[in-house]
Scaffold this motif. Structure first.
Motif, PDB file in Angstrom:
ATOM      1  N   LEU A 859       0.749  -1.171   0.181  1.00  0.00           N
ATOM      2  CA  LEU A 859      -0.054   0.047   0.146  1.00  0.00           C
ATOM      3  C   LEU A 859       0.782   1.234  -0.014  1.00  0.00           C
ATOM      4  N   ASN A 860       2.444   1.133  -0.019  1.00  0.00           N
ATOM      5  CA  ASN A 860       3.118   2.280  -0.155  1.00  0.00           C
ATOM      6  C   ASN A 860       3.168   3.005   1.196  1.00  0.00           C
ATOM      7  N   GLN A 861       1.943   3.304   2.001  1.00  0.00           N
ATOM      8  CA  GLN A 861       2.119   3.894   3.269  1.00  0.00           C
ATOM      9  C   GLN A 861       1.121   3.401   4.037  1.00  0.00           C
ATOM     10  N   VAL A 862       1.096   3.810   5.412  1.00  0.00           N
ATOM     11  CA  VAL A 862      -0.073   3.222   6.323  1.00  0.00           C
ATOM     12  C   VAL A 862      -1.191   3.929   5.983  1.00  0.00           C
ATOM     13  N   HIS A 863      -2.216   3.257   5.839  1.00  0.00           N
ATOM     14  CA  HIS A 863      -3.440   3.652   5.591  1.00  0.00           C
ATOM     15  C   HIS A 863      -4.627   3.054   6.624  1.00  0.00           C
ATOM     16  N   PRO A 864      -5.503   3.469   6.753  1.00  0.00           N
ATOM     17  CA  PRO A 864      -6.601   2.825   7.206  1.00  0.00           C
ATOM     18  C   PRO A 864      -7.695   2.167   6.309  1.00  0.00           C
ATOM     19  N   ILE A 865      -7.544   0.959   6.441  1.00  0.00           N
ATOM     20  CA  ILE A 865      -8.210   0.154   5.360  1.00  0.00           C
ATOM     21  C   ILE A 865      -9.288  -0.791   5.555  1.00  0.00           C
ATOM     22  N   ARG A 866     -10.075  -1.101   4.547  1.00  0.00           N
ATOM     23  CA  ARG A 866     -11.060  -2.009   4.788  1.00  0.00           C
ATOM     24  C   ARG A 866     -10.487  -3.022   3.658  1.00  0.00           C
ATOM     25  N   LEU A 867     -10.487  -4.310   3.963  1.00  0.00           N
ATOM     26  CA  LEU A 867      -9.794  -5.292   2.990  1.00  0.00           C
ATOM     27  C   LEU A 867     -11.100  -6.414   2.651  1.00  0.00           C
ATOM     28  N   VAL A 868     -11.084  -6.587   1.267  1.00  0.00           N
ATOM     29  CA  VAL A 868     -11.901  -7.467   0.890  1.00  0.00           C
ATOM     30  C   VAL A 868     -11.170  -8.809   0.189  1.00  0.00           C
ATOM     31  N   LEU A 869     -11.354  -9.876   0.635  1.00  0.00           N
ATOM     32  CA  LEU A 869     -10.703 -10.980  -0.277  1.00  0.00           C
ATOM     33  C   LEU A 869     -11.941 -11.938  -0.658  1.00  0.00           C
ATOM     34  N   GLN A 870     -11.880 -12.166  -2.126  1.00  0.00           N
ATOM     35  CA  GLN A 870     -12.927 -12.689  -2.698  1.00  0.00           C
ATOM     36  C   GLN A 870     -12.430 -13.957  -3.611  1.00  0.00           C
ATOM     37  N   VAL A 871     -13.008 -15.161  -3.540  1.00  0.00           N
ATOM     38  CA  VAL A 871     -12.313 -16.226  -4.089  1.00  0.00           C
ATOM     39  C   VAL A 871     -13.175 -16.641  -5.299  1.00  0.00           C
ATOM     40  N   GLU A 872     -12.475 -17.125  -6.380  1.00  0.00           N
ATOM     41  CA  GLU A 872     -13.324 -17.554  -7.751  1.00  0.00           C
ATOM     42  C   GLU A 872     -12.898 -19.337  -7.847  1.00  0.00           C
ATOM     43  N   LEU A 873     -14.087 -20.002  -7.795  1.00  0.00           N
ATOM     44  CA  LEU A 873     -13.613 -21.387  -7.616  1.00  0.00           C
ATOM     45  C   LEU A 873     -14.815 -21.916  -8.592  1.00  0.00           C
ATOM     46  N   SER A 874     -14.038 -22.956  -9.389  1.00  0.00           N
ATOM     47  CA  SER A 874     -14.721 -23.790 -10.162  1.00  0.00           C
ATOM     48  C   SER A 874     -15.130 -25.135  -9.632  1.00  0.00           C
ATOM     49  N   SER A 875     -15.943 -25.938 -10.255  1.00  0.00           N
ATOM     50  CA  SER A 875     -16.362 -27.263  -9.416  1.00  0.00           C
ATOM     51  C   SER A 875     -14.949 -27.998  -9.130  1.00  0.00           C
ATOM     52  N   GLY A 876     -14.992 -28.511  -7.957  1.00  0.00           N
ATOM     53  CA  GLY A 876     -13.970 -29.412  -7.250  1.00  0.00           C
ATOM     54  C   GLY A 876     -12.956 -28.337  -6.917  1.00  0.00           C
ATOM     55  N   GLU A 877     -12.896 -27.396  -6.910  1.00  0.00           N
ATOM     56  CA  GLU A 877     -11.762 -26.277  -6.335  1.00  0.00           C
ATOM     57  C   GLU A 877     -12.404 -25.898  -4.853  1.00  0.00           C
ATOM     58  N   SER A 878     -11.329 -25.669  -4.092  1.00  0.00           N
ATOM     59  CA  SER A 878     -11.365 -25.014  -2.933  1.00  0.00           C
ATOM     60  C   SER A 878     -10.535 -23.963  -2.617  1.00  0.00           C
ATOM     61  N   PHE A 879     -10.610 -23.316  -1.299  1.00  0.00           N
ATOM     62  CA  PHE A 879      -9.765 -22.233  -1.207  1.00  0.00           C
ATOM     63  C   PHE A 879      -9.674 -22.387   0.641  1.00  0.00           C
ATOM     64  N   GLY A 880      -8.294 -22.130   0.782  1.00  0.00           N
ATOM     65  CA  GLY A 880      -7.819 -22.237   2.259  1.00  0.00           C
ATOM     66  C   GLY A 880      -7.314 -20.867   2.909  1.00  0.00           C
ATOM     67  N   PHE A 881      -7.662 -20.725   3.982  1.00  0.00           N
ATOM     68  CA  PHE A 881      -7.325 -19.323   4.388  1.00  0.00           C
ATOM     69  C   PHE A 881      -6.871 -19.491   5.808  1.00  0.00           C
ATOM     70  N   ASP A 882      -5.833 -19.189   6.270  1.00  0.00           N
ATOM     71  CA  ASP A 882      -4.977 -19.429   7.690  1.00  0.00           C
ATOM     72  C   ASP A 882      -5.136 -17.696   8.333  1.00  0.00           C
ATOM     73  N   GLY A 883      -4.897 -16.704   7.668  1.00  0.00           N
ATOM     74  CA  GLY A 883      -4.796 -15.547   8.419  1.00  0.00           C
ATOM     75  C   GLY A 883      -4.308 -14.446   7.301  1.00  0.00           C
ATOM     76  N   ILE A 884      -4.211 -13.136   8.374  1.00  0.00           N
ATOM     77  CA  ILE A 884      -3.737 -11.911   7.433  1.00  0.00           C
ATOM     78  C   ILE A 884      -2.774 -11.381   8.525  1.00  0.00           C
ATOM     79  N   SER A 885      -1.782 -10.792   7.945  1.00  0.00           N
ATOM     80  CA  SER A 885      -0.826 -10.011   8.592  1.00  0.00           C
ATOM     81  C   SER A 885      -1.031  -8.548   8.132  1.00  0.00           C
ATOM     82  N   MET A 886      -0.909  -7.678   8.926  1.00  0.00           N
ATOM     83  CA  MET A 886      -0.971  -6.266   8.552  1.00  0.00           C
ATOM     84  C   MET A 886       0.469  -5.434   8.994  1.00  0.00           C
ATOM     85  N   LEU A 887       1.323  -5.169   8.080  1.00  0.00           N
ATOM     86  CA  LEU A 887       2.494  -4.394   8.531  1.00  0.00           C
ATOM     87  C   LEU A 887       2.415  -2.979   8.545  1.00  0.00           C
ATOM     88  N   ARG A 888       3.165  -2.135   9.534  1.00  0.00           N
ATOM     89  CA  ARG A 888       3.222  -0.877   9.602  1.00  0.00           C
ATOM     90  C   ARG A 888       4.565  -0.244   9.484  1.00  0.00           C
TER      91      ARG A 888
END
Length: 888
Positions: A859-888
């Protein structure tokens, strides 16, 4: 493939696997009002006795509110108050008085003038709408009502009922558009509910009438109590007000029930209009909403869709309380883990809850709702709700400062959500300690006394106990590995592994992670609700130490210290282990705990003299919640000797105690305080009292822990663990307190992450939150790691999650493998909605084999953010999510 087969096999399951209970962001009360520059300021009253927090960035960050000893009290209620042209304030009721948060001074000041010394236990407070000339109304534990008409006046008694209400079953209300100069009537209405009775005043409190429909005082929990009151904002014209009632169901043991009563004639008569499967926890009325309607809102004591309370969320009425609907928002509360487990403290306030209405409601439609399970926000006048975060994931609950094998100072912090953080003063960096920590929510740290050689930390928290060994050191330990290891902790008595919230860990002074069997591998732990335990084989098995001298079972010890003179090789040497409850000091004599002393007030911290030995120098120190404040204790062979130092700490709330490494040459005792920085006591001049450490400007962040640097004798360096990460300073005149940039690591279980699955066929309302699957990592792929040993996963195309915070860059922890689909991550400015950065990744094409994968978004510099993560899946596909790091 990594996740797809297992996720597909479980795709019909709407909830996650069983887990240990996670703590709540408990909120007893909430209020909000505009700052002088136009931002909305929010105050919440939350857990741990003294936490009143404020936010001016919509809850993205929180600071403490302290002053005039308020932090020493049990806060229950907060209201926003602005009387005509007077300065605005937040008024806070506690178990021992009332405070006003002075926004110009940035601290609270006593506001109890006129309240008798023996009648300051406040159960409820209400205020008129901002800008009106009405009074504040409060109710005390003794059943007395008091009014206060302005910032310069005093509280005046107006009614003594002789009743004895409790906090959750008492309520007061002031006409929102109160007009002090009007004739008696709706514009000067006040109301009070006390032990089932309803008292009304139409003349601003000069006279009161006991309502004939609600004139019986309750005798038991099976009698109806009035738990909340709300008057319409346009009471003078609509003449509408509602009350909520609660009781235990006499036909169904253990279940409560509730009902809403409504009046359309300013309280002269009431009619029952709605029945609930739980008690009515809170009510509120609103001004005109963006849609032109006025609303009443109601919430139940029980959590939506929990236990017997099913199918009902936050109720709303747009016809002045005649009819009630929840718009289907019970689903908005479905993500809560551990609902109804009452983690608030103390017990009396566990069912406290409240609404707050934005001062700009007619334009933003914003409401806040706080309860034991968290703080929730609506931006559409109560139709839908999302949880907000109150306890930050960077909260440091324990801090250690050590030297490593390179002779560099390293500072470790156990956090409430971000695993273990490592601060390296030489480099000026702070980040997550290694990946794959077995627990996100941590409480306590202990370091091997042989840390320079073995680099070993022990970490206690929600997933019991873990060890970490510095991977920079040679692979030479009995575990056969470096990094993180979750210990077996086998309990022979129970025939299985300990599964508990470990809050205490201490290592033998001769512990050596490099040594083999037969060496000192002794660890002491304390787990919530358990007696203290010991492992003499590096966490493989546990021995319960539950016997007390003279009989009786040992309680949970909130802190355990192992003295330098401890020797694990023999029963005679397995003494010199000390532990404390709130009031009692114990010493272990191999397997029996001997009580040594009971203190007159709560122990806030204790420490052994760094040169402790028995019998030559058996000295330790305690800081207490009340007089004598500081106690020196000598555990002498002929009996203990306590020396009251009587160095007053009555202005602050102490949270931790530390004795520096050079204590023998320079006997100075350091204490951390809640929101007031660090203080020091020169033990050679106790009469001078405590002094402030370092320069002014310690951030308004609550402190949980502190540590003196390993080179303290020359540097005087100190490292402080706060609600928002590390603060570094020094015990030198005017030395600055420096906020350390902190990496925030949010596990997928973080309360601030909202999951959505609009294409899940089992989701009845696609636009509302819906849980993803929670899968154990060892069942997916035992060669890969995940924080908390679980991941969140989905097989439904279009699933997404949202979270918010401050960040300069973002890292998404996920997995790459064939059939893992694609992900799109977008970061928007939290306040203006501008798209700041975006990235799309095809996780199925990254690698032919399963592997952990991190997606970076700069993001180049520190911002207050709203993060949206969206997945695109076809038949037989899945998505695994373990966490988010926000670095300042």
């Amino acid at each position: 493939m990594l996740l797809a087969p297992l996720v597909l096999a479980c795709a019909g399951v709407a909830t996650g696997l069983p887990r240990l209970h996670l703590p709540h962001d408990t909120v007893y009360s909430v209020a909000c009002g505009p700052t002088s520059t136009g931002e909305l300021e929010i105050l919440v009253v939350t857990v741990d006795m003294t936490k009143v927090l404020r936010s001016v960035d919509d809850g993205l960050s929180w600071e403490t509110v302290v002053g005039d000893q308020m932090e020493r009290m049990l806060a229950r209620e907060v209201v926003y108050y602005q009387r005509s042209a007077d300065p605005s304030m937040f008024v806070i009721g506690t178990n021992n008085g009332i405070w006003a948060y002075d926004r110009n001074l940035g601290k609270a000041r006593s506001f109890s003038g006129g309240l008798p010394g023996g009648d300051r236990d406040i159960l409820d407070i209400d205020a008129p709408e901002a800008g009106q000339d009405g009074p504040l109304l409060c109710l005390t534990r003794k059943g007395n009502l008091y009014l206060r008409h302005g910032a310069s006046d005093v509280w005046q008694p107006v009614l003594s009922t002789g009743l004895d209400p409790t906090a959750a079953f008492a309520a007061v209300a002031v006409a929102p558009k109160f007009e002090a100069q009007s004739l008696p009537g709706p514009a000067r209405s006040l109301a009070a509910a006390i032990q089932g009775r309803l008292y009304l005043s139409a003349d601003g409190g000069q006279t009161w009438q006991l309502h004939s429909q609600f004139d019986q005082a309750t005798q038991s929990a099976y009698d109806w109590q009035i738990t909340s009151i709300a008057m319409a904002r346009n009471l003078s014209s609509s003449q509408s007000l509602v009350i909520g009632r609660s009781r235990l169901d006499p036909q169904n043991n253990g279940k409560d029930q509730g009902e809403i009563w409504r009046s359309g004639d300013s309280g002269q008569t009431f009619q029952r209009v709605y029945e609930l499967d739980t008690g009515v926890g809170s009510l509120v009325s609103t001004p005109l909403a963006p849609d032109g309607e006025r609303y009443f809102l109601a919430a139940g004591f029980a959590y939506p869709n929990h236990a017997d309370y099913q199918g009902t969320g936050i109720l709303r009425s747009k016809d002045f309380g005649l009819t009630w609907l929840d718009s289907g928002n019970e689903q908005d509360f479905i993500l809560e883990r551990g609902a109804g487990n009452n983690t608030g403290e103390p017990p009396e306030t566990r069912v406290e809850q409240a609404f707050a209405v934005s001062s700009n409601f007619s334009e933003d439609g914003m409401l806040l709702y706080g309860r034991a399970e968290g703080l929730f926000q609506s931006k559409d006048a109560g139709v839908s709700w999302l949880e907000k975060r109150v306890r930050m994931e960077t909260q440091m609950r324990d801090v250690l400062a050590l030297r490593d094998y390179l002779n560099h100072t390293l500072v470790y912090g156990a956090t409430y959500g971000s695993t273990t953080l490592l601060h390296e003063p030489l480099l000026g960096t702070t980040g997550v300690l290694d990946t794959g920590s077995p627990m996100s929510f941590q409480k306590a740290l202990a370091a091997s006394p042989n840390f320079v050689q073995d680099g070993t930390l022990a970490v206690a928290g929600f997933q019991e106990l873990a060890l970490w060994q510095d991977p920079r050191l040679p692979l030479s330990n009995p575990r056969g590995g470096t990094g993180w290891t979750r210990l077996p902790l086998y309990l022979p008595q129970e025939g299985g592994r300990l599964q508990a919230y470990c809050r205490v860990v201490a290592l033998s002074p001769n512990y050596d992670a490099l040594a083999g069997p037969g060496s000192d591998q002794c660890i002491y732990i304390g787990a919530w609700t358990y007696p203290p335990m010991r492992s003499r084989d590096n966490g493989a098995t546990l021995e319960v130490l539950d016997q007390m001298e003279g009989g009786g079972t040992m309680p949970f010890l909130k802190e355990i210290l192992v003295a330098p003179t401890y020797e694990d090789a023999s029963s005679a040497g397995r003494t010199d282990v000390y532990g404390i409850t709130d009031h009692v000091l114990f010493r272990l004599e191999d397997t029996i705990w001997k009580p040594l002393r009971q203190f007159s007030s709560t122990i806030r911290g204790f420490a052994l003299d760094p040169a402790f030995s028995r019998p030559v120098n058996p000295r330790m120190f305690f800081v207490l919640d009340d007089d004598p404040w500081v106690v020196e204790y000598l555990d002498l062979p002929g009996g203990g000797l306590a020396i009251d130092r009587r160095a007053s700490l009555d202005e602050v709330r102490v949270t931790d105690l530390s004795l520096p490494p050079d204590f023998s040459q320079r006997p100075v005792l350091y204490v951390s305080t809640w929101g007031r920085g660090v203080k020091a006591l020169e033990l050679q001049n106790v009469a001078a009292g405590f002094r402030n450490v370092g320069g002014d400007g310690f951030p308004s962040w609550g402190i949980a822990s502190l540590a003196c640097g390993p080179d303290f004798a020359t540097s005087r360096a100190m490292f402080i663990g706060t609600l928002r990460g590390f603060v570094a300073g020094a015990d030198l005149p005017g030395a600055p307190w420096i906020e350390q940039s902190v990496e925030s690591n949010r596990d997928d279980l973080d309360h601030g992450i909202a999951f959505f699955a609009p294409e899940d066929p089992e989701n009845p309302q696609p636009r509302r939150v819906w849980p993803w699957l929670e899968l154990p990592m060892n069942a997916i792929n035992p060669n890969l790691s995940s924080t908390f040993q679980r991941v969140s996963a989905t097989v439904h195309d279009g699933s997404y999650l949202t979270t918010s915070g401050y960040a300069k860059s973002v890292q998404i922890q996920t997995y790459a493998a064939p059939n893992q689909g694609k992900m799109q991550v977008d970061a928007y400015h939290y306040f203006d909605g501008q798209l700041l950065a975006s990235k799309s990744v095809d996780l199925g094409s990254v690698s032919g084999t399963a592997m952990a994968w991190t997606v970076d978004l700069d993001l180049n510099q520190v911002h207050p953010i709203r993060l949206v993560l969206q997945v695109e899946l076809s038949s037989g596909e899945s998505f695994g999510f373990d966490g988010i790091s926000m670095l300042r």
